[in-house]
Design a protein around this motif. Structure first.
Motif, PDB file in Angstrom:
ATOM      1  N   THR A 111      28.970 -57.530  -8.916  1.00  0.00           N
ATOM      2  CA  THR A 111      29.579 -58.376  -9.935  1.00  0.00           C
ATOM      3  C   THR A 111      28.979 -58.000 -11.279  1.00  0.00           C
ATOM      4  OG1 THR A 111      29.810 -60.200  -8.361  1.00  0.00           O
ATOM      5  CG2 THR A 111      29.882 -60.769 -10.690  1.00  0.00           C
ATOM      6  N   VAL A 112      29.820 -57.913 -12.288  1.00  0.00           N
ATOM      7  CA  VAL A 112      29.306 -57.644 -13.628  1.00  0.00           C
ATOM      8  C   VAL A 112      29.410 -58.916 -14.469  1.00  0.00           C
ATOM      9  CG1 VAL A 112      29.808 -55.174 -13.625  1.00  0.00           C
ATOM     10  CG2 VAL A 112      31.504 -56.758 -14.494  1.00  0.00           C
ATOM     11  N   LEU A 113      28.517 -59.005 -15.429  1.00  0.00           N
ATOM     12  CA  LEU A 113      28.530 -60.124 -16.366  1.00  0.00           C
ATOM     13  C   LEU A 113      29.163 -59.644 -17.663  1.00  0.00           C
ATOM     14  CD1 LEU A 113      27.682 -62.992 -17.221  1.00  0.00           C
ATOM     15  CD2 LEU A 113      25.497 -62.014 -17.927  1.00  0.00           C
ATOM     16  N   ALA A 114      30.193 -60.330 -18.088  1.00  0.00           N
ATOM     17  CA  ALA A 114      30.850 -60.009 -19.353  1.00  0.00           C
ATOM     18  C   ALA A 114      30.589 -61.152 -20.327  1.00  0.00           C
ATOM     19  CB  ALA A 114      32.350 -59.826 -19.145  1.00  0.00           C
ATOM     20  N   ASP A 115      29.918 -60.829 -21.434  1.00  0.00           N
ATOM     21  CA  ASP A 115      29.691 -61.807 -22.497  1.00  0.00           C
ATOM     22  C   ASP A 115      30.898 -61.773 -23.412  1.00  0.00           C
ATOM     23  OD1 ASP A 115      27.050 -62.693 -21.801  1.00  0.00           O
ATOM     24  OD2 ASP A 115      26.294 -60.768 -22.517  1.00  0.00           O
ATOM     25  N   VAL A 116      31.600 -62.894 -23.486  1.00  0.00           N
ATOM     26  CA  VAL A 116      32.817 -62.979 -24.286  1.00  0.00           C
ATOM     27  C   VAL A 116      32.576 -63.953 -25.437  1.00  0.00           C
ATOM     28  CG1 VAL A 116      35.267 -63.577 -24.273  1.00  0.00           C
ATOM     29  CG2 VAL A 116      34.232 -62.548 -22.240  1.00  0.00           C
ATOM     30  N   THR A 117      32.826 -63.476 -26.637  1.00  0.00           N
ATOM     31  CA  THR A 117      32.768 -64.344 -27.810  1.00  0.00           C
ATOM     32  C   THR A 117      34.179 -64.433 -28.349  1.00  0.00           C
ATOM     33  OG1 THR A 117      30.548 -63.513 -28.291  1.00  0.00           O
ATOM     34  CG2 THR A 117      31.656 -64.737 -30.035  1.00  0.00           C
ATOM     35  N   ALA A 119      37.150 -66.657 -30.839  1.00  0.00           N
ATOM     36  CA  ALA A 119      37.329 -67.530 -32.005  1.00  0.00           C
ATOM     37  C   ALA A 119      37.785 -68.925 -31.577  1.00  0.00           C
ATOM     38  CB  ALA A 119      38.336 -66.927 -32.967  1.00  0.00           C
ATOM     39  N   VAL A 120      38.482 -69.009 -30.443  1.00  0.00           N
ATOM     40  CA  VAL A 120      39.004 -70.284 -29.945  1.00  0.00           C
ATOM     41  C   VAL A 120      38.740 -70.393 -28.447  1.00  0.00           C
ATOM     42  CG1 VAL A 120      40.827 -70.464 -31.691  1.00  0.00           C
ATOM     43  CG2 VAL A 120      41.293 -69.298 -29.543  1.00  0.00           C
ATOM     44  N   GLU A 121      38.926 -71.582 -27.919  1.00  0.00           N
ATOM     45  CA  GLU A 121      38.792 -71.823 -26.483  1.00  0.00           C
ATOM     46  C   GLU A 121      39.812 -70.964 -25.735  1.00  0.00           C
ATOM     47  OE1 GLU A 121      36.597 -73.681 -23.615  1.00  0.00           O
ATOM     48  OE2 GLU A 121      36.441 -74.275 -25.719  1.00  0.00           O
ATOM     49  N   LEU A 122      39.392 -70.355 -24.620  1.00  0.00           N
ATOM     50  CA  LEU A 122      40.285 -69.486 -23.851  1.00  0.00           C
ATOM     51  C   LEU A 122      40.913 -70.252 -22.684  1.00  0.00           C
ATOM     52  CD1 LEU A 122      38.030 -66.297 -23.643  1.00  0.00           C
ATOM     53  CD2 LEU A 122      39.980 -66.671 -25.146  1.00  0.00           C
ATOM     54  N   SER A 123      42.192 -70.019 -22.449  1.00  0.00           N
ATOM     55  CA  SER A 123      42.870 -70.638 -21.312  1.00  0.00           C
ATOM     56  C   SER A 123      42.453 -69.917 -20.029  1.00  0.00           C
ATOM     57  CB  SER A 123      44.385 -70.541 -21.486  1.00  0.00           C
ATOM     58  OG  SER A 123      44.799 -69.189 -21.337  1.00  0.00           O
ATOM     59  N   ASN A 141      33.576 -55.388  -8.206  1.00  0.00           N
ATOM     60  CA  ASN A 141      34.333 -56.238  -7.286  1.00  0.00           C
ATOM     61  C   ASN A 141      34.769 -57.531  -7.950  1.00  0.00           C
ATOM     62  OD1 ASN A 141      34.125 -54.442  -5.190  1.00  0.00           O
ATOM     63  ND2 ASN A 141      32.411 -55.470  -4.211  1.00  0.00           N
ATOM     64  N   SER A 142      33.876 -58.091  -8.770  1.00  0.00           N
ATOM     65  CA  SER A 142      34.218 -59.327  -9.465  1.00  0.00           C
ATOM     66  C   SER A 142      33.518 -59.355 -10.818  1.00  0.00           C
ATOM     67  CB  SER A 142      33.853 -60.554  -8.628  1.00  0.00           C
ATOM     68  OG  SER A 142      32.462 -60.601  -8.403  1.00  0.00           O
ATOM     69  N   VAL A 143      33.967 -60.278 -11.656  1.00  0.00           N
ATOM     70  CA  VAL A 143      33.458 -60.392 -13.012  1.00  0.00           C
ATOM     71  C   VAL A 143      33.076 -61.838 -13.276  1.00  0.00           C
ATOM     72  CG1 VAL A 143      34.024 -60.144 -15.466  1.00  0.00           C
ATOM     73  CG2 VAL A 143      34.899 -58.482 -13.818  1.00  0.00           C
ATOM     74  N   GLU A 144      31.893 -62.022 -13.809  1.00  0.00           N
ATOM     75  CA  GLU A 144      31.415 -63.342 -14.211  1.00  0.00           C
ATOM     76  C   GLU A 144      31.486 -63.391 -15.733  1.00  0.00           C
ATOM     77  OE1 GLU A 144      27.094 -65.339 -13.897  1.00  0.00           O
ATOM     78  OE2 GLU A 144      27.820 -64.460 -12.028  1.00  0.00           O
ATOM     79  N   LEU A 145      32.104 -64.420 -16.276  1.00  0.00           N
ATOM     80  CA  LEU A 145      32.247 -64.535 -17.725  1.00  0.00           C
ATOM     81  C   LEU A 145      31.236 -65.517 -18.296  1.00  0.00           C
ATOM     82  CD1 LEU A 145      36.135 -64.742 -18.186  1.00  0.00           C
ATOM     83  CD2 LEU A 145      34.680 -62.725 -18.307  1.00  0.00           C
ATOM     84  N   SER A 146      30.617 -65.129 -19.388  1.00  0.00           N
ATOM     85  CA  SER A 146      29.786 -66.023 -20.181  1.00  0.00           C
ATOM     86  C   SER A 146      30.488 -66.136 -21.526  1.00  0.00           C
ATOM     87  CB  SER A 146      28.382 -65.429 -20.344  1.00  0.00           C
ATOM     88  OG  SER A 146      27.637 -66.195 -21.260  1.00  0.00           O
ATOM     89  N   ILE A 147      31.057 -67.309 -21.795  1.00  0.00           N
ATOM     90  CA  ILE A 147      31.940 -67.465 -22.956  1.00  0.00           C
ATOM     91  C   ILE A 147      31.274 -68.317 -24.034  1.00  0.00           C
ATOM     92  CG2 ILE A 147      34.174 -68.318 -23.741  1.00  0.00           C
ATOM     93  CD1 ILE A 147      35.187 -67.852 -20.865  1.00  0.00           C
ATOM     94  N   LYS A 160      31.424 -57.958 -24.291  1.00  0.00           N
ATOM     95  CA  LYS A 160      30.273 -57.078 -24.076  1.00  0.00           C
ATOM     96  C   LYS A 160      29.999 -57.009 -22.579  1.00  0.00           C
ATOM     97  CE  LYS A 160      28.094 -58.378 -28.418  1.00  0.00           C
ATOM     98  NZ  LYS A 160      26.994 -59.095 -29.044  1.00  0.00           N
ATOM     99  N   VAL A 161      29.994 -55.795 -22.054  1.00  0.00           N
ATOM    100  CA  VAL A 161      29.647 -55.564 -20.651  1.00  0.00           C
ATOM    101  C   VAL A 161      28.591 -54.478 -20.655  1.00  0.00           C
ATOM    102  CG1 VAL A 161      30.473 -54.881 -18.374  1.00  0.00           C
ATOM    103  CG2 VAL A 161      31.994 -56.124 -19.915  1.00  0.00           C
ATOM    104  N   GLY A 162      27.354 -54.869 -20.367  1.00  0.00           N
ATOM    105  CA  GLY A 162      26.273 -53.896 -20.448  1.00  0.00           C
ATOM    106  C   GLY A 162      26.166 -53.385 -21.874  1.00  0.00           C
ATOM    107  N   SER A 163      26.248 -52.063 -22.036  1.00  0.00           N
ATOM    108  CA  SER A 163      26.149 -51.480 -23.380  1.00  0.00           C
ATOM    109  C   SER A 163      27.515 -51.250 -24.011  1.00  0.00           C
ATOM    110  CB  SER A 163      25.381 -50.151 -23.312  1.00  0.00           C
ATOM    111  OG  SER A 163      26.086 -49.230 -22.508  1.00  0.00           O
TER     112      SER A 163
END
Length: 185
Positions: A111-117, A119-123, A141-147, A160-163
């Motif tokens: 699983t990868v961690l994707a940092d998402v920034t 401008a508005v709340e995401l559906s 296999n899967s993605v974990e979001l940090s929003i 942002k995913v890794g570098s």
């Protein structure tokens, strides 16, 4: 040696030990959920982090607070692990230990961690589209979001995913246009 290096040198072995105990109890994913909940509690309370890190506070006081927070919300062996951190004088490193455990679990589950920034709340549909894009990009296999929400982006989002960084924000586009204009002038 800086605080980050020291923190990771201490957190790593403890996170691996927690993973080993969780594996012995066939509960690595369950502990992952419990760890996520504990991290949320810690993130919402600077006072709690300060209390646990304070060397002047009695270990018994720290254990009592941890019991109040964790009892009934975490498995017995995770509660015992928290008590062990207090006994060993490592409870100040609780956040890095829990974060390192999550990293180990993500690595194990591919699983990868994707940092998402944004401008508005995401559906939910938008979040799923981001997950699909990141899966395609990384082969995970899967993605974990940090929003996080940042209105200063004006519109769009940054992933942002890794570098790797995908800047699809309006602020980023304006900055790139400004740089192109400055280069041609």
């Amino acid at each position: 040696m800086n605080d980050t290096t020291l923190s990771s040198e201490i957190a790593g072995p403890y996170a691996k030990a927690l993973m080993s105990v969780a594996d012995d109890n066939n509960a690595a994913d369950q502990v992952g959920g419990e760890v996520a909940n504990l991290l949320e509690v810690l993130a919402s309370s600077d006072e709690l982090i300060g209390f646990l890190a304070n060397p002047l506070m009695a270990p018994d006081s720290k254990k009592e607070v941890l019991r109040q927070i964790a009892e009934g919300n975490v498995s017995g062996f995770l509660l015992n692990f928290l008590m062990l951190l207090v006994d060993r004088g490592r409870i100040a490193f609780l956040q890095p230990v829990l974060q390192q455990y999550q990293a180990l679990l993500r690595e194990r589950n591919q699983t990868v961690l994707a940092d998402v920034t944004s401008a508005v709340e995401l559906s939910d549909d938008q979040q799923n589209a981001i997950r699909d894009r990141v899966k395609t990009m990384t082969g995970a296999n899967s993605v974990e979001l940090s929003i996080q929400i940042d209105p200063a982006l004006i519109g769009g989002l940054i992933i942002k995913v890794g570098s790797q960084v995908i800047d699809a924000s309006l602020r980023g586009q304006l900055r790139r246009i400004g740089m192109q204009l400055a280069a041609t002038a």
